[in-house]
Scaffold this motif. Structure first.
Motif, PDB file in Angstrom:
ATOM      1  N   VAL A 139       0.841  -1.193   0.000  1.00  0.00           N
ATOM      2  CA  VAL A 139       0.000   0.000   0.000  1.00  0.00           C
ATOM      3  C   VAL A 139       0.878   1.244   0.000  1.00  0.00           C
ATOM      4  N   ASN A 140       0.716   2.113  -1.018  1.00  0.00           N
ATOM      5  CA  ASN A 140       1.431   3.388  -0.972  1.00  0.00           C
ATOM      6  C   ASN A 140       0.658   4.329  -0.043  1.00  0.00           C
ATOM      7  N   VAL A 141       1.351   4.837   0.970  1.00  0.00           N
ATOM      8  CA  VAL A 141       0.715   5.574   2.064  1.00  0.00           C
ATOM      9  C   VAL A 141       1.211   7.014   2.135  1.00  0.00           C
ATOM     10  N   ALA A 142       0.437   7.846   2.821  1.00  0.00           N
ATOM     11  CA  ALA A 142       0.800   9.251   3.032  1.00  0.00           C
ATOM     12  C   ALA A 142       0.136   9.747   4.310  1.00  0.00           C
ATOM     13  N   SER A 143       0.798  10.661   4.998  1.00  0.00           N
ATOM     14  CA  SER A 143       0.346  11.137   6.306  1.00  0.00           C
ATOM     15  C   SER A 143      -0.650  12.288   6.258  1.00  0.00           C
ATOM     16  N   LYS A 144      -0.764  12.970   5.139  1.00  0.00           N
ATOM     17  CA  LYS A 144      -1.617  14.160   5.073  1.00  0.00           C
ATOM     18  C   LYS A 144      -2.659  14.036   3.964  1.00  0.00           C
ATOM     19  N   CYS A 145      -3.331  12.910   3.939  1.00  0.00           N
ATOM     20  CA  CYS A 145      -4.283  12.590   2.877  1.00  0.00           C
ATOM     21  C   CYS A 145      -5.647  12.308   3.494  1.00  0.00           C
ATOM     22  N   GLY A 146      -6.685  12.512   2.741  1.00  0.00           N
ATOM     23  CA  GLY A 146      -8.019  12.172   3.206  1.00  0.00           C
ATOM     24  C   GLY A 146      -8.172  10.687   3.493  1.00  0.00           C
ATOM     25  N   PHE A 147      -7.323   9.855   2.881  1.00  0.00           N
ATOM     26  CA  PHE A 147      -7.365   8.416   3.109  1.00  0.00           C
ATOM     27  C   PHE A 147      -6.453   7.967   4.263  1.00  0.00           C
ATOM     28  N   THR A 148      -5.717   8.899   4.870  1.00  0.00           N
ATOM     29  CA  THR A 148      -4.776   8.558   5.940  1.00  0.00           C
ATOM     30  C   THR A 148      -5.403   7.740   7.061  1.00  0.00           C
TER      31      THR A 148
ATOM     32  N   PRO B  73       5.251  14.753   3.064  1.00  0.00           N
ATOM     33  CA  PRO B  73       6.460  15.580   3.017  1.00  0.00           C
ATOM     34  C   PRO B  73       7.506  15.210   4.061  1.00  0.00           C
ATOM     35  N   GLY B  74       7.169  14.368   5.028  1.00  0.00           N
ATOM     36  CA  GLY B  74       8.038  14.109   6.169  1.00  0.00           C
ATOM     37  C   GLY B  74       9.273  13.294   5.862  1.00  0.00           C
TER      38      GLY B  74
ATOM     39  N   VAL C 248       4.232   1.712   1.960  1.00  0.00           N
ATOM     40  CA  VAL C 248       5.247   2.338   1.117  1.00  0.00           C
ATOM     41  C   VAL C 248       4.958   3.839   1.056  1.00  0.00           C
ATOM     42  N   PRO C 249       5.569   4.634   1.959  1.00  0.00           N
ATOM     43  CA  PRO C 249       5.334   6.074   1.931  1.00  0.00           C
ATOM     44  C   PRO C 249       5.769   6.683   0.607  1.00  0.00           C
ATOM     45  N   SER C 250       4.934   7.585   0.105  1.00  0.00           N
ATOM     46  CA  SER C 250       5.229   8.261  -1.161  1.00  0.00           C
ATOM     47  C   SER C 250       4.674   9.679  -1.118  1.00  0.00           C
ATOM     48  N   ASN C 251       5.398  10.580  -1.727  1.00  0.00           N
ATOM     49  CA  ASN C 251       4.989  11.982  -1.798  1.00  0.00           C
ATOM     50  C   ASN C 251       4.502  12.338  -3.202  1.00  0.00           C
TER      51      ASN C 251
ATOM     52  N   ILE D  19       7.740  10.349   9.585  1.00  0.00           N
ATOM     53  CA  ILE D  19       6.709   9.411   9.130  1.00  0.00           C
ATOM     54  C   ILE D  19       6.514   8.313  10.168  1.00  0.00           C
ATOM     55  N   GLN D  20       7.612   7.760  10.643  1.00  0.00           N
ATOM     56  CA  GLN D  20       7.545   6.694  11.642  1.00  0.00           C
ATOM     57  C   GLN D  20       6.851   7.182  12.912  1.00  0.00           C
ATOM     58  N   GLN D  21       7.239   8.351  13.398  1.00  0.00           N
ATOM     59  CA  GLN D  21       6.628   8.898  14.612  1.00  0.00           C
ATOM     60  C   GLN D  21       5.139   9.149  14.408  1.00  0.00           C
ATOM     61  N   PHE D  22       4.751   9.708  13.268  1.00  0.00           N
ATOM     62  CA  PHE D  22       3.353   9.980  12.972  1.00  0.00           C
ATOM     63  C   PHE D  22       2.546   8.676  12.984  1.00  0.00           C
TER      64      PHE D  22
END
Length: 189
Positions: free
Chosen positions: A58-67, A100-101, A90-93, A106-109
């Protein structure tokens, strides 16, 4: 979100980005387990270690509506890991600049907000010419359906390493369609 990131993501959302040529060596690979990443926490993360297990990438992101799907992915991981499922974040920007982290941020979030315990890779590109080779391989195997359209796009990999299919960002981790596919592809015990 900057204007640059917004403008960059518009063609992706509209599906206007042409597929990048897939390197022949990548297209010729037979298994997702032939690829390697760097782990979010540091060190190597060879997918070969998961051979014989089903894997949800799964490509993931911390500041997304799907987070908030992180919570469902963690629940899926807790429920299925002893049955042979690996959840791989799999974090991706790539989409809207929504990750952006740094690796540490990212890990802490993820740990603080969602108690994420499943394996995660370092931040990589998942689209375009700079896409990680696994994502180029997924596109080679699935065609245009193999290119993620946004954050939290999911790919199910069978225990033998072939890609079962992709699931859009709107398919939540508890969606019956995804659960059914996972159940059908768990390794035999």
């Amino acid at each position: 979100m900057t204007i640059k990131h917004l403008l960059r993501s518009i063609p992706l959302v509209l599906g206007l980005v042409s597929t990048q040529p897939i390197p022949p060596a990548v297209a010729a690979m037979n298994s997702a387990f032939e690829f390697d990443f760097k782990a979010l926490k540091g060190g190597d993360l060879p997918l070969k270690q998961y051979e014989g297990k089903a894997m949800l990438v799964v490509n993931v992101a911390s500041k997304c509506g799907f987070t908030p799907q992180y919570a469902g992915l963690e629940k899926l991981w807790q429920q299925y890991r002893d049955k042979g499922l690996i959840v791989l974040g799999v974090p991706s920007n790539d989409f809207g600049g929504q990750e952006p982290g740094t690796s540490s941020e990212i890990q802490q979030f993820c740990e603080r907000n969602y108690s994420v315990d499943f394996p995660m890779t370092e931040k990589v590109a998942v689209t375009g010419s700079e896409a990680h080779p696994l994502y180029k391989w997924l596109e080679a195997k699935l065609g245009d359906d193999g290119r993620p359209r946004w954050n939290f796009y999911k790919y199910l990999i069978a225990p033998d390493g072939h890609v079962v299919g992709g699931f859009s960002s709107k398919v939540t981790p508890d969606d019956p369609k995804l659960i059914s596919a996972i159940d059908a592809n768990l390794p035999a015990h």
